[in-house]
Scaffold this motif. Structure first.
Motif, short mmCIF file in Angstrom:
data_model
loop_
_atom_site.label_atom_id
_atom_site.label_comp_id
_atom_site.label_asym_id
_atom_site.label_seq_id
_atom_site.Cartn_x
_atom_site.Cartn_y
_atom_site.Cartn_z
N ALA A 63 11.04 -4.90 -4.04
CA ALA A 63 11.47 -5.76 -3.06
C ALA A 63 11.30 -5.09 -1.67
CB ALA A 63 12.85 -5.95 -3.09
N TYR A 78 11.42 -10.11 1.12
CA TYR A 78 10.99 -10.76 -0.20
C TYR A 78 11.31 -10.04 -1.29
CZ TYR A 78 7.08 -13.66 -1.95
OH TYR A 78 6.42 -14.62 -2.82
N ASN A 79 11.96 -10.99 -2.49
CA ASN A 79 12.34 -10.27 -3.65
C ASN A 79 11.25 -9.45 -4.30
OD1 ASN A 79 14.94 -11.55 -3.30
ND2 ASN A 79 14.48 -12.93 -4.82
N GLN A 107 14.06 -11.54 -10.60
CA GLN A 107 13.80 -11.15 -9.37
C GLN A 107 14.72 -10.20 -8.50
OE1 GLN A 107 12.29 -14.15 -6.37
NE2 GLN A 107 11.78 -15.62 -8.13
N ILE A 108 14.50 -9.16 -8.03
CA ILE A 108 15.26 -8.16 -7.55
C ILE A 108 15.26 -8.27 -5.99
CG2 ILE A 108 15.68 -5.69 -7.33
CD1 ILE A 108 15.48 -6.89 -10.22
N PRO A 109 16.43 -8.71 -5.39
CA PRO A 109 16.73 -8.82 -3.90
C PRO A 109 16.37 -7.71 -3.36
CG PRO A 109 19.05 -8.95 -5.26
CD PRO A 109 17.75 -8.86 -6.18
N PRO A 110 16.03 -7.72 -1.98
CA PRO A 110 16.10 -6.49 -1.03
C PRO A 110 17.34 -6.26 -0.51
CG PRO A 110 15.55 -8.47 0.21
CD PRO A 110 15.50 -8.91 -1.45
N HIS A 113 18.54 -8.21 4.40
CA HIS A 113 18.15 -9.72 4.59
C HIS A 113 18.30 -10.14 6.06
CE1 HIS A 113 19.47 -9.42 0.58
NE2 HIS A 113 20.77 -8.90 0.92
N LYS A 129 4.36 -13.72 1.01
CA LYS A 129 4.67 -15.08 0.63
C LYS A 129 3.89 -16.16 0.73
CE LYS A 129 8.76 -18.12 0.08
NZ LYS A 129 10.18 -18.29 0.18
N GLU A 314 14.17 -15.34 0.46
CA GLU A 314 13.38 -14.26 -0.11
C GLU A 314 12.96 -14.39 -1.62
OE1 GLU A 314 17.18 -12.15 -0.13
OE2 GLU A 314 16.81 -11.08 2.17
N GLU A 315 13.32 -15.56 -2.14
CA GLU A 315 13.09 -15.93 -3.49
C GLU A 315 11.44 -15.90 -3.37
OE1 GLU A 315 17.19 -16.45 -3.45
OE2 GLU A 315 15.52 -17.11 -2.04
N ARG A 316 10.80 -15.60 -4.50
CA ARG A 316 9.41 -15.79 -4.80
C ARG A 316 9.29 -17.29 -5.33
NH1 ARG A 316 7.61 -10.14 -4.64
NH2 ARG A 316 5.55 -10.70 -5.10
#
Length: 334
Positions: A63, A78-79, A107-110, A113, A129, A314-316
């Motif tokens: 992330a 970005y995840n 997905q792994i969040p940072p 944020h 992205k 942040e989601e891909r």
């Protein structure tokens, strides 16, 4: 003693003969062989799990935290991507063999944020992205707005319109038309002053009046601010932040106010196009006549178009997740 020994040998021979000629014993031996084969191949659950774990290490994408860049200022996070080993195993158990197309990703969040960052303008989305956002600053150009909305609808593209408060007051129907079409709206000041030189009290008044007129007219609560002509000082950014608005700038400029020919405008934009781009435009004849081809060319670069809210999320996006193996070795209004 010899007699007992002979009797024992005879019994063993009889039992051996019975077992060898028994069809049930054949099935038992065959089953043992199959289990032995499964133990040596990836079809055995333990080995399949091990194979998935090995692939997971190769395909993991870390992330990215939101950061204040020295050039681009506030940059969204970005995840990351990680293979869900257990879900992937369940997805492959039926066929009992490894299949990369059946890998399940999560997905792994940072850790940091965008809202965690101090007040700072956003000039672009995350550079990894594959999305672009069109921002349309509106203080005039009413005659071109319906055509632009029709083009956006045709391509199912949603943009962010930054509205001048005075314009909203004088054109409530057009403002509602923009929101009803699914687009996002932001604050573009009330009377289009030079915010960089405007005294603090006036800055607050400009932003407050615009937020109020937009919310009363459209029902939408504003969370983005675009300073007129891109002019600001640090205090303006801080005041907008205090009013729960992040300041939005741009990384690609159409310079449509110079009334360029569509071919010139399109070439200018596409030459600078990049992942995470924020493209500045206005309701002009040049933009209205260029918009259809511009959208097509942006999509040809495998870039999705969305609102500012979509861009900074942040989601891909789906296509990005589908291409995750290459990375391991990388809308509607929201």
């Amino acid at each position: 003693m010899d007699r007992k020994y002979l009797i024992g040998i005879s019994l063993i021979a009889i039992l051996t003969l019975v077992v060898v000629e028994n069809p049930l014993s054949d099935q038992y031996v065959t089953g043992l062989k199959q289990e032995s084969l499964e133990v040596n191949g990836v079809s055995e659950p333990y080995d399949l799990t091990r194979k998935i774990k090995e692939e997971a290490k190769l395909r993991e994408v870390p992330a990215q935290d939101a950061v204040i860049d020295t050039v681009w200022k506030a940059t969204p996070g970005y995840n990351g991507l990680k293979v869900d080993v257990e879900a992937s195993l369940q997805n492959m158990k039926k066929q009992k063999s490894f299949d990369e197309d059946k890998l399940i990703y999560k997905q792994i969040p940072p850790e940091t944020h965008l809202p965690d960052l101090p007040a700072s303008p956003v000039y672009r989305g995350n550079p990894d992205k594959p999305m672009v956002s069109l921002i349309i600053n509106v203080a005039w150009g009413n005659e071109y707005i319906p055509d632009m909305l029709a083009t956006l609808k045709k391509h199912q593209v949603y943009a962010t319109f930054f509205l001048e408060g005075r314009w909203v007051k004088n054109n409530p129907d057009l403002a509602k038309m923009i929101v009803d079409a699914g687009h996002e709206v932001g604050n573009h000041s009330y009377s289009h002053p030079d915010m960089k030189s405007l005294e603090s009290a006036k800055v607050r008044e400009e932003l407050k009046k615009t937020n109020e007129i937009i919310e009363v007219t459209t029902g939408d609560k504003v969370k983005w601010f675009a300073p007129p002509s891109g002019s600001y000082r640090e205090e303006v950014i801080n005041i907008a932040d205090e009013m729960h608005m992040r300041t939005i700038m741009w990384s690609v400029d159409t310079i449509d106010w110079q009334k360029p020919q569509p071919s010139v405008l399109i070439e200018r934009v596409m030459r600078k196009m990049h992942k995470g781009a924020i493209v500045l435009m206005h309701p002009t004849a040049s933009t209205a006549n260029s918009l259809n081809m511009l959208i097509l060319q942006i999509k040809e670069k495998n870039l999705r178009l969305g609102t500012i809210s979509s861009l900074v999320k942040e989601e891909r996006i789906v296509e990005d997740v589908d291409n995750s193996s290459e990375q391991g070795n990388s809308n509607k209004k929201q």
